[in-house]
Design a protein around this motif. Sequence first.
Motif, PDB file in Angstrom:
ATOM      1  N   PRO A   4      -6.496  -5.978   0.677  1.00 10.88           N
ATOM      2  CA  PRO A   4      -7.197  -7.162   1.191  1.00 10.88           C
ATOM      3  C   PRO A   4      -6.510  -8.473   0.822  1.00 10.88           C
ATOM      4  N   MET A   5      -5.948  -8.553  -0.382  1.00  5.56           N
ATOM      5  CA  MET A   5      -5.298  -9.791  -0.799  1.00  5.56           C
ATOM      6  C   MET A   5      -4.072 -10.085   0.059  1.00  5.56           C
ATOM      7  N   SER A   6      -3.327  -9.051   0.411  1.00  4.42           N
ATOM      8  CA  SER A   6      -2.131  -9.248   1.215  1.00  4.42           C
ATOM      9  C   SER A   6      -2.487  -9.696   2.631  1.00  4.42           C
ATOM     10  N   ALA A   7      -3.465  -9.052   3.230  1.00  4.77           N
ATOM     11  CA  ALA A   7      -3.859  -9.413   4.594  1.00  4.77           C
ATOM     12  C   ALA A   7      -4.446 -10.824   4.646  1.00  4.77           C
ATOM     13  N   LEU A   8      -5.277 -11.169   3.673  1.00  2.51           N
ATOM     14  CA  LEU A   8      -5.907 -12.489   3.651  1.00  2.51           C
ATOM     15  C   LEU A   8      -4.896 -13.587   3.368  1.00  2.51           C
ATOM     16  N   GLY A  37      -2.668  -9.446  -7.526  1.00  3.49           N
ATOM     17  CA  GLY A  37      -1.591 -10.416  -7.665  1.00  3.49           C
ATOM     18  C   GLY A  37      -0.398 -10.080  -6.797  1.00  3.49           C
ATOM     19  N   ALA A  38       0.026  -8.808  -6.816  1.00  6.00           N
ATOM     20  CA  ALA A  38       1.180  -8.393  -6.018  1.00  6.00           C
ATOM     21  C   ALA A  38       0.899  -8.547  -4.528  1.00  6.00           C
ATOM     22  N   GLY A  39      -0.315  -8.208  -4.095  1.00  8.88           N
ATOM     23  CA  GLY A  39      -0.672  -8.366  -2.691  1.00  8.88           C
ATOM     24  C   GLY A  39      -0.629  -9.810  -2.248  1.00  8.88           C
ATOM     25  N   SER A  40      -1.133 -10.686  -3.090  1.00 10.11           N
ATOM     26  CA  SER A  40      -1.111 -12.115  -2.783  1.00 10.11           C
ATOM     27  C   SER A  40       0.320 -12.632  -2.670  1.00 10.11           C
ATOM     28  N   ILE A  41       1.182 -12.204  -3.588  1.00  9.39           N
ATOM     29  CA  ILE A  41       2.577 -12.664  -3.580  1.00  9.39           C
ATOM     30  C   ILE A  41       3.315 -12.150  -2.357  1.00  9.39           C
ATOM     31  N   VAL A  71       0.833  -1.203   0.000  1.00 14.29           N
ATOM     32  CA  VAL A  71       0.000   0.000   0.000  1.00 14.29           C
ATOM     33  C   VAL A  71       0.868   1.254   0.000  1.00 14.29           C
ATOM     34  N   GLY A  72       1.973   1.224   0.759  1.00 21.17           N
ATOM     35  CA  GLY A  72       2.868   2.376   0.765  1.00 21.17           C
ATOM     36  C   GLY A  72       3.399   2.673  -0.625  1.00 21.17           C
ATOM     37  N   ALA A  73       3.863   1.620  -1.311  1.00 26.28           N
ATOM     38  CA  ALA A  73       4.389   1.804  -2.666  1.00 26.28           C
ATOM     39  C   ALA A  73       3.291   2.212  -3.638  1.00 26.28           C
ATOM     40  N   ALA A  74       2.087   1.621  -3.479  1.00 29.55           N
ATOM     41  CA  ALA A  74       0.997   1.909  -4.409  1.00 29.55           C
ATOM     42  C   ALA A  74       0.351   3.262  -4.137  1.00 29.55           C
ATOM     43  N   ALA A 128      -3.361  -0.328  -5.172  1.00 31.65           N
ATOM     44  CA  ALA A 128      -3.389  -0.425  -3.714  1.00 31.65           C
ATOM     45  C   ALA A 128      -4.736  -0.922  -3.218  1.00 31.65           C
ATOM     46  N   VAL A 129      -5.797  -0.507  -3.876  1.00 35.50           N
ATOM     47  CA  VAL A 129      -7.148  -0.919  -3.475  1.00 35.50           C
ATOM     48  C   VAL A 129      -7.279  -2.433  -3.509  1.00 35.50           C
ATOM     49  N   ALA A 130      -6.710  -3.053  -4.522  1.00 32.44           N
ATOM     50  CA  ALA A 130      -6.784  -4.506  -4.639  1.00 32.44           C
ATOM     51  C   ALA A 130      -5.723  -5.211  -3.801  1.00 32.44           C
ATOM     52  N   ALA A 131      -4.578  -4.560  -3.597  1.00 35.59           N
ATOM     53  CA  ALA A 131      -3.463  -5.221  -2.902  1.00 35.59           C
ATOM     54  C   ALA A 131      -3.739  -5.407  -1.417  1.00 35.59           C
TER      55      ALA A 131
END
Length: 504
Positions: free
Chosen positions: A331-335, A385-389, A163-166, A326-329
Amino acid sequence: MTAGHNARLRNARKEFDNNSTPVQRWSFFAAISLGLLMIGLDNSILFTALPTLTEELHAGDTQQLWIINAYPLVLAGLLLGTGTLGDKIGHRRMFTTGLVIFGVASLAAAFSPTPAFLIAARALLGLGAAVMMPATLALIRLTFTNEQERNTAIGIWGSVAVVGAAAGPVVGGALLEVWWWGSVFLINVPVVVIALIATALLAPPNMANPIKHWDLVSSIFALVTLTGLTLTIKELANPNRSWILIAVAFVAFIIGGHLFVQRQNKLDEPLLTFEVFRNRLFAGGVIAASGAMFIMAGLEMITAQKLQLADDFSPFHAGLVVAAAAVAALPMSALGGANLHRIGFLPLISGGFLLATIGTGLAMWSTHADSVPLLITGLLFLGAGAGSIMSVSSIAIIGSVPMHRSGMAAGVEEVSYEFGTLLSVAFVGSLTPALYLTNLPAELKHMGIVALHGGLGHAQASTAYASAYGTTVGFMAVFAFILTIVTVWCFRDNPKSGGNGGAH
């Protein structure tokens, strides 16, 4: 002495584990996240601010690239050394020291009178970030002893980095709407103050290991190696390339890398033990982290530039579009981190790169279709995708090494992210202008990037830049697909934890 000191370290950690409450642990985690958020923001906040900053400081093309790159270059070059230095003097002390350096450097950058001064201030920001960043991840491992709780924290940590980068482009654009370009650095100062107060009140005791060896020379060799590699890539993509500079940079890369490897083989406690890369889980995590940041940072940077230069978006509106990632990253990262024990690494990492492939493909298509909604859709796929990774690549790196290597693993993990960003800015930031100049009509070539700033040639220059953007993004889509295949091999047995679990 060694046995007694290790016993004191174990007792200090046990006391914190027994007495800390969930509220204290997660409140301290919030302070760590503030520091990480600043580091991520400063990687990308100039993507929208650079055109305005360039005009006001009269920065040349080379100065622009170094204004962007001085920060990640110093950061990536010093991370291995600062990670292991944290093992020696304590990660809490490293975190607070990094915060102070970062705050001072932010003030210097905000009031820079010349491009050269700003480049130096950005390098100092990189030093502060390098001191602070490995400590954030090492402190998480020391604070959270329960594996599922730790994995959740690392997943959220990864989302904060994403999120910081996005969010950097939209934050930079919003600040420029109401204030001068220096505000993109000045915003760090209150965050530093808040993080320092929270750390003083909530952090676990500093657990130093003064008998641990630390090697400054290895850090210098690593910095020389990365600088040589970055300069080589930049200059190869430069249409007016200097073969002498390329040769010097490449020789520095080879010699620096050779000296670094040789020195590690002679040290009792090296900054990097290369046998850890024989662990497929560790190597896969490094590939995933650096690859995800390469794609994410590169697409964000050139998209923010293209929207402003070719499509006449304001910095704020360009930032809003890019913020879709960032909007998509988030929730995917936290989950991802919270559900790794159920899902496993393979679908989260390889599936994430497949989403990134789709996202970059849609972004390339949006140029031909001249469709902003299609671009936003592509950014949403990329962010997911980036959040998931990134939610679990850190777990693969940190969790696959024993506890006494936590500082080294944290340094490698951070280098992976920053190395991906550094190479992306060097490659994409050089390739896109080179392709743009190739696409420009002959009568406009002498104007270069100035042709995008208005006048009779603006429409043709915008078309040339859009074409260059589409070609560059196409390269990134191919790279994302290759990484999908590579990570399928790395995580083919779909492990569901880091292996060591932080217990060793």
